[in-house]
Scaffold this motif. Structure first.
Motif: not given
Length: 302
Positions: A247, A216-218, A251, A213-214, A220-221
């Motif tokens: 979703q 993936w979130e990076n 991820v 998840q880390t 998206l940013i």
């Protein structure tokens, strides 16, 4: 209605649209639905064939379900012998390594006005049911991948990193599934579906700079920081293909897929921030070449 029943209904609608076009000589439903391997993130995959020399690709969304069709010249289906299918496709930055064996594994012929598609689908079904034959094909893929990897030592760091990632999938992960008696499928779940081989799973995650998840979130940013014109090129794929997979918990598969897509579609200078490169590209190159070599060795030993 179950999700699979809903997919079948949508596939029939889309198949009718293809049949009514007039430019397609033959068409097959492929992918997870045709193979009976659906999951809740499954989409609709088709392969079409026409008389033109050009290739094409079309996609869209039908009642919220993503669909795509690869369209090839009918001549692409000609001349495939058992021996030719045994040989790995030549490595190229422009090719994904898909042969009619991969494209039509488990395919369901929707219409075939000329007869060639049905013949090749039957040939593919016969070959993929032979586990010994698939094992030999896996060996050929791994050995060729190792040769290609050795050639990357002299390449520039960015080129070598991207090529090693392509080799890891085309000749490594593909061989992994051949050794298991099948072919690579559900590309959006590639790292996740390697869980039965923890070493292979860990190495591929490292090769693609994946950290759950880390990462993936990076991503998206970083994606929001791309130039608008670059985002426009990817927004539909992100909306209909990549984000739905993430979703549904895939991820790393979603990010792995996007990193391959981005490297193929846009200049590297425009998308470098979402490719998972380390600051020291020379060190990253050395690490990824070592990791990819280890991945091929692990899969070879399975």
């Amino acid at each position: 209605m179950t999700y699979q029943e809903s997919l079948e209904d949508l596939a029939a609608q889309q198949a009718a649209a293809f049949a009514g076009r007039g430019d397609l000589i033959a068409c097959a439903l492929t992918g997870s639905l045709a193979r009976g391997m659906t999951w809740h993130g499954s989409d609709l995959d088709f392969w079409g064939f026409w008389a033109h020399n050009e290739e094409d690709f079309e996609d869209g969304s039908l009642e919220g379900v993503y669909w795509e069709i690869d369209i090839k010249p009918l001549a692409w289906l000609h001349g495939w012998t058992t021996e030719r299918f045994l040989q790995p496709p030549l490595f190229s930055a422009e090719e994904d390594g898909v042969t009619p064996l991969e494209a039509l594994w488990g395919a369901r012929v929707l219409f075939d006005h000329e007869g060639t598609l049905s013949q090749v689908v039957a040939q593919v079904q016969h070959l993929t049911s032979d586990k010994a034959w698939l094992g030999q094909r896996a060996t050929n893929y791994l050995r060729y991948g190792q040769q290609c990897l050795a050639d990357l030592a002299a390449e520039a760091p960015t080129d070598a990193i991207l090529a090693a990632r392509r080799i890891a999938i085309m000749y490594g992960v593909s061989a992994y599934w051949m050794k298991r008696g099948g072919l690579l499928s559900s590309v959006m779940r590639i790292p996740e579906r390697l869980a039965d081989s923890p070493q292979s799973h860990a190495l591929l995650r490292q090769i693609f700079s994946l950290d759950g998840q880390t990462s993936w979130e990076n991503f998206l940013i970083a994606y929001q920081g791309l130039p608008p014109a670059v985002r426009d090129a990817f927004d539909d794929d992100l909306r209909y293909d990549v984000l739905p997979a993430a979703q549904h918990g895939m991820v790393e598969g979603a990010l792995c897929h996007f990193r391959q897509l981005a490297a193929d579609w846009q200049p590297i200078s425009e998308v470098a921030s979402v490719l998972g490169f380390a600051p020291d590209l020379t060190a990253h190159k050395a690490r990824i070449l070592s990791q990819t070599a280890a991945l091929l060795e692990v899969i070879e030993a399975l």
